[in-house]
Design a protein around this motif. Structure first.
Motif, PDB file in Angstrom:
ATOM      1  N   MET A  84       1.066  -1.002   0.122  1.00 57.49           N
ATOM      2  CA  MET A  84      -0.344   0.199   0.054  1.00 57.49           C
ATOM      3  C   MET A  84       0.477   0.973  -0.190  1.00 57.49           C
ATOM      4  SD  MET A  84      -3.524  -0.947   2.515  1.00 57.49           S
ATOM      5  CE  MET A  84      -4.469  -1.979   1.403  1.00 57.49           C
TER       6      MET A  84
ATOM      7  N   ARG B 145      -9.142   5.793   4.221  1.00 56.04           N
ATOM      8  CA  ARG B 145      -9.390   3.786   3.661  1.00 56.04           C
ATOM      9  C   ARG B 145      -8.572   2.244   3.621  1.00 56.04           C
ATOM     10  NH1 ARG B 145      -8.745   2.078  -1.885  1.00 56.04           N
ATOM     11  NH2 ARG B 145     -10.980   1.031  -2.255  1.00 56.04           N
ATOM     12  N   GLN B 146      -7.261   3.024   3.767  1.00 54.53           N
ATOM     13  CA  GLN B 146      -6.129   1.598   3.462  1.00 54.53           C
ATOM     14  C   GLN B 146      -7.042   1.389   4.842  1.00 54.53           C
ATOM     15  OE1 GLN B 146      -2.460   3.457   2.945  1.00 54.53           O
ATOM     16  NE2 GLN B 146      -2.523   3.271   0.791  1.00 54.53           N
TER      17      GLN B 146
ATOM     18  N   VAL C  39      -9.883  -1.481   5.039  1.00 52.23           N
ATOM     19  CA  VAL C  39      -9.241  -2.192   4.120  1.00 52.23           C
ATOM     20  C   VAL C  39      -8.991  -2.773   4.841  1.00 52.23           C
ATOM     21  CG1 VAL C  39      -8.394  -2.914   1.795  1.00 52.23           C
ATOM     22  CG2 VAL C  39     -10.420  -0.451   1.914  1.00 52.23           C
TER      23      VAL C  39
ATOM     24  N   LEU D 271     -16.153  -6.035   1.761  1.00 55.41           N
ATOM     25  CA  LEU D 271     -15.078  -5.443   0.759  1.00 55.41           C
ATOM     26  C   LEU D 271     -15.546  -5.686  -0.392  1.00 55.41           C
ATOM     27  CD1 LEU D 271     -12.302  -7.690   2.017  1.00 55.41           C
ATOM     28  CD2 LEU D 271     -12.225  -5.457   2.192  1.00 55.41           C
TER      29      LEU D 271
ATOM     30  N   ASP E 169     -12.117  -3.118  -3.045  1.00 57.13           N
ATOM     31  CA  ASP E 169     -11.094  -2.838  -2.268  1.00 57.13           C
ATOM     32  C   ASP E 169     -10.757  -4.401  -2.332  1.00 57.13           C
ATOM     33  OD1 ASP E 169     -12.721  -0.792  -0.843  1.00 57.13           O
ATOM     34  OD2 ASP E 169     -13.772  -2.172   0.815  1.00 57.13           O
TER      35      ASP E 169
ATOM     36  N   GLU F  48      -7.606  -4.039  -4.597  1.00 57.11           N
ATOM     37  CA  GLU F  48      -6.599  -2.787  -3.940  1.00 57.11           C
ATOM     38  C   GLU F  48      -5.409  -3.989  -3.386  1.00 57.11           C
ATOM     39  OE1 GLU F  48      -7.284   0.978  -3.098  1.00 57.11           O
ATOM     40  OE2 GLU F  48      -5.006   1.391  -1.955  1.00 57.11           O
ATOM     41  N   LEU F  49      -6.617  -4.878  -2.239  1.00 62.04           N
ATOM     42  CA  LEU F  49      -5.443  -5.537  -1.186  1.00 62.04           C
ATOM     43  C   LEU F  49      -4.790  -6.396  -2.224  1.00 62.04           C
ATOM     44  CD1 LEU F  49      -8.647  -7.434   1.283  1.00 62.04           C
ATOM     45  CD2 LEU F  49      -5.531  -6.367   1.564  1.00 62.04           C
TER      46      LEU F  49
ATOM     47  N   ALA G 299      -1.887  -4.710  -3.554  1.00 61.55           N
ATOM     48  CA  ALA G 299      -0.766  -4.600  -2.248  1.00 61.55           C
ATOM     49  C   ALA G 299      -0.325  -5.745  -1.774  1.00 61.55           C
ATOM     50  CB  ALA G 299      -1.425  -3.947  -0.927  1.00 61.55           C
TER      51      ALA G 299
END
Lengths: 210, 210
Positions: A169, A188-189, A192, B153, B157, B160-161, B164
């Motif tokens: 991230m 937001r991070q 999540v 989620l 989300d 993004e996870l 990441a």
DNA sequence: TGACAATGAATGAACGTTCATTCATCTTCC
DNA sequence: GGAAGATGAATGAACGTTCATTCATTGTCA
């Protein structure tokens, strides 16, 4: 060869220089930052830097060192939290968002890039990472929440996952200086990531309702 | 201003130069790599590089471009997999492990570091990321596996996870050239990541047995 | 107290080196 | 012959580093 002496007053100068170096490194990167840039940012002369640091590499090393100390302190604070999820939250917020988020993210990515080819920096950075991951591994191993929630993942695996998410991230962060403010991104991070942690440490086979 | 022409024969020279540049950039980083390094690695003269690229920045940009094309192709391949988990697996293995893992990891971390201060590279890199993330978001949104497994989620989300984690593991990779071989690391990372995906896309409330 | 000596933090011009870039020159191939 | 491909010595700017010099502060002695 001759180490510059480090006494009371010298400590201030050193951190003044490191503070300026952080700003410059984050703005321009290690190798595009000149010693003149640093001296300018610090409001001192170039020559003075060499009274406190043997050379440019020593400045970079000192910054990596400082980063290590910061992470170690955070780990100590996290260890004192009452629950695993709270510990992780402390680590996560501190990890990528304290102080000036933009600067720190850019600096850390640059640090890893530097580590990939500078053995000395690599050792320092690896050391930070090992310490921090061992700490998280311990937190997990001791946490009652994690006892019944293996999902086939060892504490080691979990620690690696948690760190990968945090670092990832941070990496994505450096690409988004404009879309949202730093605070929005952080919120937001965190949201999540929190859900991920809950999922990871939810007792296996337990029913979950949103 | 004047773009060097790009016709059939020039294409080969260009990729020859880019290939050499990748090796150099991964070994020494963008700004520690000299044009002489690249010409040496490519086995040509310095001046010739300037026949195919306007300047050093153009070489860096072209590499970011190439990276984009590679990722886009991967996404296309992933889209054709029969299940979501298989799609993700294709993306993940390709993402950080194809070709020469060490080189690619170091290059990508350096790319992000460069992006944090070079707006042009940032645009290119952001573009890659947005494209790839949109692709994954789509894969997730369409996948039947993901329908009943929200965990609070959104597909956004989840994408993004997933990214990441992938980027984060890539970042951790650059610190570990010695502990394990690249293949061992790949295997272990894939195993851990696979479990995470299963966990993320396991229908909510379903009983799980290791 | 006041005059003088000693200190060392701080300066910034100067040095040698490296690097991106240019261009006069040479080679190749039709 | 000449157009395009290729060379690498030359150029000048920028860089890390050095060091002779300055000068406020501190210590010494009458």
């Amino acid at each position: 060869m001759s180490q510059p002496q480090i006494d009371s007053s010298n400590g201030d100068r050193r951190s003044q220089i490191l503070e300026a170096a952080l700003v410059c490194f984050a703005k321009r990167g290690f190798h595009q930052t000149s010693m003149h840039d640093i001296s300018g940012e610090a409001g001192i002369s170039v020559g003075l830097i060499y009274r406190y640091f043997e050379n440019k590499e020593a400045v970079i090393s000192a910054m990596a060192d400082r980063h290590k100390k910061e992470i170690t302190e955070m780990l100590e604070r996290a260890r004192q939290a009452p629950s695993l999820l709270e510990s992780l939250e402390i680590l996560f917020t501190a990890h990528c968002c304290e102080d000036a988020p933009q600067f720190v993210s850019a600096f850390v990515v640059d640090l890893y890039a530097e580590a990939s080819r500078n053995p000395h920096v690599a050792d320092l950075t690896r050391d930070v990472l090992e310490t921090a991951m061992a700490g998280v591994r311990n937190l997990i191993a001791r946490a009652p929440e994690a006892q019944n929630a293996a999902h086939g993942l060892t504490p080691d695996d979990l620690a690696e996952l948690i760190f990968a998410v945090a670092r990832g991230m941070l990496m994505l962060d450096v690409l988004r200086p404009q879309e949202m403010t730093a605070a929005e991104r952080r919120t937001r991070q965190l949201e999540v990531t929190r859900r991920l942690w809950r999922l990871l440490f939810k007792p296996e086979g337990e029913l979950a309702y949103a």
